[in-house]
Write an enzyme that holds these catalytic residues in place. Sequence first.
Site, PDB file in Angstrom:
ATOM      1  N   PRO A  21       0.850  -1.199   0.000  1.00 36.30           N
ATOM      2  CA  PRO A  21       0.000   0.000   0.000  1.00 36.30           C
ATOM      3  C   PRO A  21       0.882   1.245   0.000  1.00 36.30           C
ATOM      4  O   PRO A  21       2.112   1.142   0.054  1.00 36.30           O
ATOM      5  CB  PRO A  21      -0.718  -0.112   1.347  1.00 36.30           C
ATOM      6  CG  PRO A  21       0.322  -0.729   2.249  1.00 36.30           C
ATOM      7  CD  PRO A  21       1.147  -1.660   1.377  1.00 36.30           C
ATOM      8  N   ALA A  33      -4.679   4.901   4.092  1.00 30.71           N
ATOM      9  CA  ALA A  33      -3.969   3.824   3.406  1.00 30.71           C
ATOM     10  C   ALA A  33      -4.924   2.956   2.622  1.00 30.71           C
ATOM     11  O   ALA A  33      -6.131   3.008   2.823  1.00 30.71           O
ATOM     12  CB  ALA A  33      -3.217   2.966   4.417  1.00 30.71           C
ATOM     13  N   ASN A  34      -4.368   2.141   1.748  1.00 30.30           N
ATOM     14  CA  ASN A  34      -5.133   1.113   1.062  1.00 30.30           C
ATOM     15  C   ASN A  34      -4.896  -0.209   1.757  1.00 30.30           C
ATOM     16  O   ASN A  34      -3.851  -0.414   2.376  1.00 30.30           O
ATOM     17  CB  ASN A  34      -4.653   0.998  -0.384  1.00 30.30           C
ATOM     18  CG  ASN A  34      -5.438   1.892  -1.313  1.00 30.30           C
ATOM     19  OD1 ASN A  34      -5.723   3.029  -0.987  1.00 30.30           O
ATOM     20  ND2 ASN A  34      -5.782   1.358  -2.456  1.00 30.30           N
ATOM     21  N   ARG A  35      -5.846  -1.118   1.624  1.00 32.77           N
ATOM     22  CA  ARG A  35      -5.713  -2.445   2.183  1.00 32.77           C
ATOM     23  C   ARG A  35      -4.852  -3.276   1.232  1.00 32.77           C
ATOM     24  O   ARG A  35      -5.286  -3.551   0.116  1.00 32.77           O
ATOM     25  CB  ARG A  35      -7.102  -3.067   2.268  1.00 32.77           C
ATOM     26  CG  ARG A  35      -7.416  -3.747   3.535  1.00 32.77           C
ATOM     27  CD  ARG A  35      -8.780  -4.363   3.446  1.00 32.77           C
ATOM     28  NE  ARG A  35      -9.815  -3.504   4.027  1.00 32.77           N
ATOM     29  CZ  ARG A  35      -9.984  -3.315   5.329  1.00 32.77           C
ATOM     30  NH1 ARG A  35      -9.187  -3.892   6.202  1.00 32.77           N
ATOM     31  NH2 ARG A  35     -10.949  -2.563   5.770  1.00 32.77           N
ATOM     32  N   SER A  36      -3.656  -3.590   1.611  1.00 32.01           N
ATOM     33  CA  SER A  36      -2.800  -4.426   0.773  1.00 32.01           C
ATOM     34  C   SER A  36      -1.724  -5.054   1.639  1.00 32.01           C
ATOM     35  O   SER A  36      -1.078  -4.371   2.423  1.00 32.01           O
ATOM     36  CB  SER A  36      -2.125  -3.585  -0.316  1.00 32.01           C
ATOM     37  OG  SER A  36      -1.075  -4.304  -0.921  1.00 32.01           O
TER      38      SER A  36
END
Length: 227
Positions: A21, A33-36
Site C-alpha cells: 500500500p 492507506a489502502n488495504r494491501s
Amino acid sequence: VKLAGAAQTLAGRRVVITAGPTHEPIDPVRYIANRSSGKQGYALAEAARDAGADVVLISGPVNLAPPPGIRLVCVETAREMAEAVETALPCDIFIAAAAVADWRTRTDAAQKIKKGGDGPPVLTMVENPDILASVARRVANRPPVVVGFAAETETVIAHARAKLAKKGCDLIVANDVGEGSEVMGGSDNAVVLVSPEGEQAWPRLPKDEVARRLIAHIAQMRPVGES
Ligand code: CTP
Ligand code: CA
C-alpha cells in the site's frame, strides 16, 4: 541468484515492480492507506528473480521480510513511490502491483490534530500521481512491457478493459476483491488476464504460483509493434 528448477527466461533483464500500500499522512500520528498485504507483489519479485531478472522492488509499508537477491526500495507515500520508480528506470518490464492511495490530504498538518473546538476536521483531498499511467505513457524510456493490476469489486473484466485503455499499459491482471473473495491479505488469488488480444481467466491459485505463471507469461510478451 540462480535457483534450480526455474527457467532463466528473464536472464539479463531488468524488472521494476511496485508493491504494497501507500500511506498518506494526515498529521504526525495518522494516515490514509489502502488495504494491501504486498504478498502478490513480493511473490512476483521473487518469481522474476528466480527467472534470472535483475529486480528492483519498490515497496510501501508491509509486514514482509526483504526478499534475498532483490533490490528493495522502501517508500511510504504515492509521491515517494512515483519518484523511486522514476529513479529505477529504464527497465525492460514494469509491473505495478502496488495498491496506491488515490488521494492524499491537501495539507499534512505539522502537529497532531486535536479533538474538540470546531468538531471533527474536514479533510480536503487531492489526487495522487498515477504511477502506472505515467510509466506507460512515457515518450522517452517507456519500458517495452508495462503491466498493471486492477482490484475490482464488480464487473471485473469491463473495468479492467477500461483501465487497460485509460492507462495505456500492455496487460491488466484483474482480480475480484469483492466480499467473500478473501484475496486481500489472503494467500490465494484468482486472476483474469486482460490484454488487447483478449481475456484469460486462471483458476484460484496460491499467490506464489500466480506469480510464477505471470512471470512466465510476461517473459514471452513481445513489445508493442514487434512480432
Ligand atoms: N496505480 C498507480 N498509481 C496510482 C493508482 C493506481 O500506479 N496512483 C496502479 C496500480 O498499481 C494498479 C493499477 O494502477 O496496477 C490500477 O489501480 P486501481 O486502483 O485498480 O485503478 P485506478 O486507476 O486507481 O482506478 P479506481 O481506483 O478508481 O478503480
Ligand atoms: Ca485506485
